[in-house]
Motif scaffolding. Structure first.
Motif, PDB file in Angstrom:
ATOM      1  N   LYS A   1      78.756 -37.611-114.428  1.00 36.22           N
ATOM      2  CA  LYS A   1      80.041 -36.899-114.463  1.00 36.22           C
ATOM      3  C   LYS A   1      80.712 -36.971-115.836  1.00 36.22           C
ATOM      4  O   LYS A   1      81.531 -36.120-116.163  1.00 36.22           O
ATOM      5  N   LEU A   2      80.385 -38.006-116.623  1.00 37.60           N
ATOM      6  CA  LEU A   2      80.953 -38.103-117.973  1.00 37.60           C
ATOM      7  C   LEU A   2      79.800 -37.982-118.969  1.00 37.60           C
ATOM      8  O   LEU A   2      78.762 -37.432-118.648  1.00 37.60           O
ATOM      9  N   ALA A   3      79.968 -38.562-120.165  1.00 41.44           N
ATOM     10  CA  ALA A   3      78.827 -38.608-121.083  1.00 41.44           C
ATOM     11  C   ALA A   3      77.882 -39.711-120.619  1.00 41.44           C
ATOM     12  O   ALA A   3      78.334 -40.699-120.047  1.00 41.44           O
ATOM     13  N   PRO A   4      76.560 -39.587-120.863  1.00 43.38           N
ATOM     14  CA  PRO A   4      75.654 -40.672-120.483  1.00 43.38           C
ATOM     15  C   PRO A   4      76.036 -41.983-121.190  1.00 43.38           C
ATOM     16  O   PRO A   4      76.579 -41.967-122.285  1.00 43.38           O
ATOM     17  N   GLY A   5      75.727 -43.104-120.532  1.00 39.21           N
ATOM     18  CA  GLY A   5      75.982 -44.402-121.171  1.00 39.21           C
ATOM     19  C   GLY A   5      76.681 -45.399-120.281  1.00 39.21           C
ATOM     20  O   GLY A   5      76.485 -46.597-120.405  1.00 39.21           O
ATOM     21  N   GLY A   6      77.538 -44.907-119.378  1.00 45.09           N
ATOM     22  CA  GLY A   6      78.208 -45.807-118.437  1.00 45.09           C
ATOM     23  C   GLY A   6      79.207 -46.736-119.100  1.00 45.09           C
ATOM     24  O   GLY A   6      79.724 -46.463-120.192  1.00 45.09           O
ATOM     25  N   GLN A   7      79.482 -47.843-118.423  1.00 46.64           N
ATOM     26  CA  GLN A   7      80.511 -48.788-118.889  1.00 46.64           C
ATOM     27  C   GLN A   7      80.220 -49.351-120.279  1.00 46.64           C
ATOM     28  O   GLN A   7      81.128 -49.761-120.987  1.00 46.64           O
TER      29      GLN A   7
ATOM     30  N   GLU B   1      80.376 -54.616-128.794  1.00 42.88           N
ATOM     31  CA  GLU B   1      79.036 -55.102-129.158  1.00 42.88           C
ATOM     32  C   GLU B   1      78.389 -55.764-127.954  1.00 42.88           C
ATOM     33  O   GLU B   1      79.064 -56.395-127.151  1.00 42.88           O
ATOM     34  N   VAL B   2      77.071 -55.635-127.880  1.00 33.83           N
ATOM     35  CA  VAL B   2      76.316 -56.301-126.819  1.00 33.83           C
ATOM     36  C   VAL B   2      75.434 -57.359-127.487  1.00 33.83           C
ATOM     37  O   VAL B   2      74.665 -57.053-128.401  1.00 33.83           O
ATOM     38  N   GLU B   3      75.577 -58.583-127.017  1.00 29.15           N
ATOM     39  CA  GLU B   3      74.865 -59.693-127.664  1.00 29.15           C
ATOM     40  C   GLU B   3      73.788 -60.279-126.764  1.00 29.15           C
ATOM     41  O   GLU B   3      73.004 -61.119-127.179  1.00 29.15           O
ATOM     42  N   ASN B   4      73.763 -59.829-125.489  1.00 28.59           N
ATOM     43  CA  ASN B   4      72.883 -60.509-124.534  1.00 28.59           C
ATOM     44  C   ASN B   4      71.819 -59.598-123.940  1.00 28.59           C
ATOM     45  O   ASN B   4      71.197 -59.947-122.948  1.00 28.59           O
ATOM     46  N   TYR B   5      71.601 -58.419-124.546  1.00 34.58           N
ATOM     47  CA  TYR B   5      70.514 -57.570-124.057  1.00 34.58           C
ATOM     48  C   TYR B   5      69.265 -57.931-124.844  1.00 34.58           C
ATOM     49  O   TYR B   5      69.263 -57.804-126.080  1.00 34.58           O
TER      50      TYR B   5
ATOM     51  N   GLU C   1      79.429 -33.881-111.515  1.00 32.95           N
ATOM     52  CA  GLU C   1      79.875 -35.014-110.695  1.00 32.95           C
ATOM     53  C   GLU C   1      79.436 -34.815-109.255  1.00 32.95           C
ATOM     54  O   GLU C   1      79.683 -33.759-108.670  1.00 32.95           O
ATOM     55  N   LEU C   2      78.837 -35.850-108.706  1.00 33.15           N
ATOM     56  CA  LEU C   2      78.447 -35.781-107.294  1.00 33.15           C
ATOM     57  C   LEU C   2      79.686 -35.935-106.428  1.00 33.15           C
ATOM     58  O   LEU C   2      80.549 -36.758-106.720  1.00 33.15           O
ATOM     59  N   SER C   3      79.782 -35.142-105.374  1.00 31.31           N
ATOM     60  CA  SER C   3      80.909 -35.330-104.443  1.00 31.31           C
ATOM     61  C   SER C   3      80.443 -35.881-103.099  1.00 31.31           C
ATOM     62  O   SER C   3      81.154 -36.655-102.476  1.00 31.31           O
TER      63      SER C   3
END
Ligand SMILES: Cc1cc2nc3c(=O)[nH]c(=O)nc-3n(C[C@H](O)[C@H](O)[C@H](O)COP(=O)(O)OP(=O)(O)OC[C@H]3O[C@@H](n4cnc5c(N)ncnc54)[C@H](O)[C@@H]3O)c2cc1C
Length: 307
Positions: free
Chosen positions: A32-38, A44-48, A79-81
């Motif tokens: 429903k929005l741009a790809p990527g999520g939260q 920054e992501v340090e634990n992936y 967006e799924l409804s």
């Protein structure tokens, strides 16, 4: 008719798309929005695993999206409804705007949304001092006093991020100790800009036109006090985005109940990521769930083809 519809293009949905494409499944991802999520709201992501140095959230997700697209995945911006079981055991997926997609299998990967405090002033000042995303809004609080509400990983991370801008960060938590990872707690305690405020709950956010203070209640003594702040960042937990999921497969928290292969009790319906029961709500776990769900969907589609 698609073999598989993946709902949500966060880490779970994109990982499902990568595994699904490699398994040769005819699929579409709807987002429903741009790809990527939260992760898009994370500085920054340090634990992936796989990245020696911290990677910006948007860059990690852009890599996942591009990887899925390189393998041929279609990502549709809708967006799924609702989802319902249609004729011949297929799923009818309705979207906002009216388009319908039919599919033999569905992976629900719509993640979770941040919870609201529900106190006076919160809605009124959202966007005018109240925020749910330090990465997005911290720069507006240069040399200002801010409060972060919460005590888990996200609250601690976001408080640390705010110290790049704010002159003081009050970290308001309802208990007498934080819940977040020990390493984050250590960094918070060592940071002179962060001031923990324990045993306190926010009762109201006050101001005229913009945030000027918060009223706190002491959870032990019930005493009230006001603290002068310019901004309030709220990180108190999540609500799974499962409004469209049949109630019979939700638990008491509104999470989708799945087995270890991400299968729900409805044949052909799978769930992956933050919206499922017992999720640790981390990127690596969501990505692993997505992979598992895609391979389970593959097995399911194969079983249909054989029958
Ligand atoms: C501020 C913040 C910092 C974080 N930092 C870290 C970190 O450092 N490390 C870590 O491992 N984790 C971190 N997390 C947690 C991590 O972001 C999540 O665990 C992860 O994003 C979950 O992935 P997901 O795919 O299950 O859901 P999401 O990322 O929530 O993605 C779900 C997607 O579904 C879409 N969607 C929702 N409803 C619909 C609908 N009806 N129709 C179509 N699309 C829909 C959404 O728009 C979204 O793109 C952080 C989270 C936050 C909020």
């Amino acid at each position: 008719m698609k073999e598989l519809v993946i709902v949500g293009a966060g880490p779970a949905g994109l990982s499902a798309a990568i595994y699904g494409m490699r398994a040769g499944i005819d699929l579409v991802v709807i987002e429903k929005l741009a790809p990527g999520g939260q992760v898009m709201t994370t500085y920054e992501v340090e634990n992936y695993p796989g990245f020696v140095d911290p990677i910006p959230g948007w860059e990690l997700m852009s890599n996942m999206e591009n990887q899925a697209r390189r393998l041929g995945a279609e990502i549709r911006g809708v967006e799924l409804s609702s989802i319902r079981r249609g004729s011949g055991g297929c799923f009818e997926i309705e979207t906002v705007g009216g388009d319908a997609i039919r599919a033999r299998a569905v992976i629900c990967a719509t993640g979770a949304s941040l919870l609201k405090l529900g106190v006076p002033g919160e809605a009124e000042f959202t966007g005018r001092g109240v925020s749910y995303c330090a990465t997005c809004d911290a720069a507006f609080f240069k040399e200002r006093v801010t409060a972060v509400v919460g005590g888990g990983d996200t609250a601690l991370e976001e408080a640390l991020y705010l110290t790049r801008f704010a002159s003081k960060v009050l970290l308001v938590h309802r208990r007498d100790a934080f819940r977040g990872a020990k390493l984050l707690q250590k960094r918070v305690m060592e940071n002179p800009i962060i001031e923990p405020v324990y045993n306190s709950v926010v009762r109201s956010i006050n101001g005229s036109g913009k945030v000027e203070s918060i009223s706190l209640e002491d959870t032990k003594t019930a005493a009230m006090k006001d603290l002068t702040v310019d901004g309030v960042f709220i990180f108190i937990g999540y609500r799974p985005n499962t409004e469209y999921v049949p109630g019979e497969i939700l638990n008491e928290y509104g999470e989708v109940m799945v087995d270890s292969r991400m299968r729900t009790s409805i044949p052909g319906l799978f769930a992956a990521g933050d919206l499922r029961s017992d999720s640790i709500r981390q990127i690596v776990a969501a990505a692993a769930d997505g992979a598992t769900a895609a391979l389970s969907a593959y097995d399911y589609l194969e079983s249909l083809a054989r029958s």
